[in-house]
Design a protein around this motif. Structure first.
Motif, short mmCIF file in Angstrom:
data_model
loop_
_atom_site.label_atom_id
_atom_site.label_comp_id
_atom_site.label_asym_id
_atom_site.label_seq_id
_atom_site.Cartn_x
_atom_site.Cartn_y
_atom_site.Cartn_z
N TRP A 206 -2.97 11.99 -28.63
CA TRP A 206 -2.19 13.00 -29.35
C TRP A 206 -2.49 13.01 -30.86
N CYS A 207 -3.51 12.31 -31.27
CA CYS A 207 -3.82 12.15 -32.70
C CYS A 207 -4.04 13.51 -33.37
N ASP A 208 -3.42 13.68 -34.55
CA ASP A 208 -3.62 14.93 -35.29
C ASP A 208 -4.67 14.79 -36.38
N THR A 209 -5.36 13.65 -36.41
CA THR A 209 -6.51 13.49 -37.31
C THR A 209 -7.72 13.05 -36.49
N ASP A 210 -7.91 13.70 -35.34
CA ASP A 210 -9.00 13.34 -34.44
C ASP A 210 -10.38 13.63 -35.03
N TYR A 211 -10.42 14.40 -36.11
CA TYR A 211 -11.70 14.66 -36.78
C TYR A 211 -12.22 13.44 -37.53
N THR A 212 -11.46 12.33 -37.51
CA THR A 212 -11.93 11.10 -38.14
C THR A 212 -12.59 10.16 -37.14
N TRP A 213 -12.60 10.53 -35.84
CA TRP A 213 -13.18 9.62 -34.84
C TRP A 213 -13.71 10.29 -33.58
N ASN A 214 -13.28 11.50 -33.26
CA ASN A 214 -13.65 12.11 -31.98
C ASN A 214 -14.99 12.84 -32.12
N TRP A 215 -16.05 12.04 -32.28
CA TRP A 215 -17.36 12.59 -32.59
C TRP A 215 -18.05 13.17 -31.36
N GLU A 216 -18.96 14.07 -31.62
CA GLU A 216 -19.81 14.62 -30.56
C GLU A 216 -20.52 13.48 -29.83
N GLY A 217 -20.51 13.55 -28.52
CA GLY A 217 -21.20 12.55 -27.72
C GLY A 217 -20.37 11.34 -27.34
N THR A 218 -19.13 11.24 -27.85
CA THR A 218 -18.27 10.12 -27.51
C THR A 218 -17.46 10.44 -26.25
N PRO A 219 -16.98 9.42 -25.54
CA PRO A 219 -16.26 9.65 -24.27
C PRO A 219 -14.75 9.82 -24.44
N TRP A 220 -14.25 9.79 -25.66
CA TRP A 220 -12.80 9.74 -25.87
C TRP A 220 -12.11 11.02 -25.37
N ILE A 221 -10.91 10.83 -24.85
CA ILE A 221 -10.11 11.94 -24.31
C ILE A 221 -9.02 12.31 -25.31
N HIS A 222 -8.84 13.62 -25.51
CA HIS A 222 -7.79 14.12 -26.39
C HIS A 222 -7.04 15.22 -25.66
N GLU A 223 -5.74 15.34 -25.94
CA GLU A 223 -4.95 16.35 -25.24
C GLU A 223 -5.42 17.76 -25.55
#
Length: 254
Positions: free
Chosen positions: A45-62
């Protein structure tokens, strides 16, 4: 060589802005925020996902449920800045309370410490808060330079595994620090039991614990405020709202 900070990018510039602190025990205090990039956790639910949710990563975001949502380009959303440049930006604002946020600021302690010393040579009245997820142990020199730690320890609702989000040595360090306050993001009443287990495990001082409703819109927050306020009253915890969402909505740089 001047130490380098890796900061988030807003409108093509490092994300440094003057506003009111929106959360925690300092809510309402005029502050200058400096947002670091990079994080060792990946909250759904992070509202600053632009600090870690990079292209090519497997992380899931709502936000993955939104067809228009895309992961972020690291080259576009991370900027390397000298401490002199960061200090110049901070000094543009008539404010001495500086909040180091993220991402996870404690991943860059050496560079932050150089910035703090630089600014205090200019004005010794600068005050520094750090917003951290409670998984990293501050160095002795960094801890002595910080006035307040805002520890947002994560629960299962964050989507992070217990192995990632619960680091006993770090939490024990913060539990013994008189500079630390603890803020837990609550999605449902059931989260209270998990939070209290951490309170007991680390002997967290109850008068330094704040519970905050999870939500990135006023509508989402309103659905949780009243029952969470009741829980805080009945169990003697502080309640923290999200003032910036109330005032400006889900916007960056405010």
């Amino acid at each position: 060589m001047s130490p380098i900070l890796k900061l988030a990018v807003l409108n093509g510039k490092p994300e440094i802005f003057h506003t009111l602190q929106g959360e925690g025990v300092s809510m309402g205090v005029a502050s200058v925020f400096v947002r670091s990039s990079l994080c060792n956790l990946h909250c759904s639910w992070c509202d600053t996902d632009y600090t870690w949710n990079w292209e090519g990563t497997p992380w899931i975001h709502e936000n993955d449920a939104d067809p228009s949502y895309k992961k972020f380009s690291k080259a576009e959303y991370l900027q390397e800045c000298s401490i002199e440049l960061v200090a110049e930006e901070i000094q543009k604002f008539p404010c001495l309370n500086v909040i180091l946020t993220g991402g996870e600021p404690l991943l860059q302690q050496e560079a932050w410490l150089a910035l703090i010393h630089h600014l205090r040579r200019i004005n010794p009245d600068y005050r520094f808060e750090v917003e951290t997820n409670g998984t990293q142990i501050p160095t002795e020199s960094f801890a002595s330079a910080i006035d307040q730690f805002n520890v947002s320890a994560k629960l299962e609702n964050s989507g992070n595994s217990a192995k990632l989000r619960d680091k006993p040595e770090a939490m024990r360090w913060f539990a013994h620090s008189e500079k630390a306050w603890f803020k837990f993001v609550i999605q449902s009443p059931e989260d209270l039991q998990e939070m209290q287990a951490l309170e007991k495990k680390y002997n967290l001082p109850r008068h330094r614990i704040l519970l905050m409703p999870e939500g990135r819109t006023e509508e989402a927050l309103q659905k949780k405020r009243l029952w969470l306020a009741d829980l805080c009253r009945d169990h003697n915890y502080r309640f923290s709202d999200r003032l910036h969402i109330q005032l400006w909505g889900s916007k960056r740089g405010v």
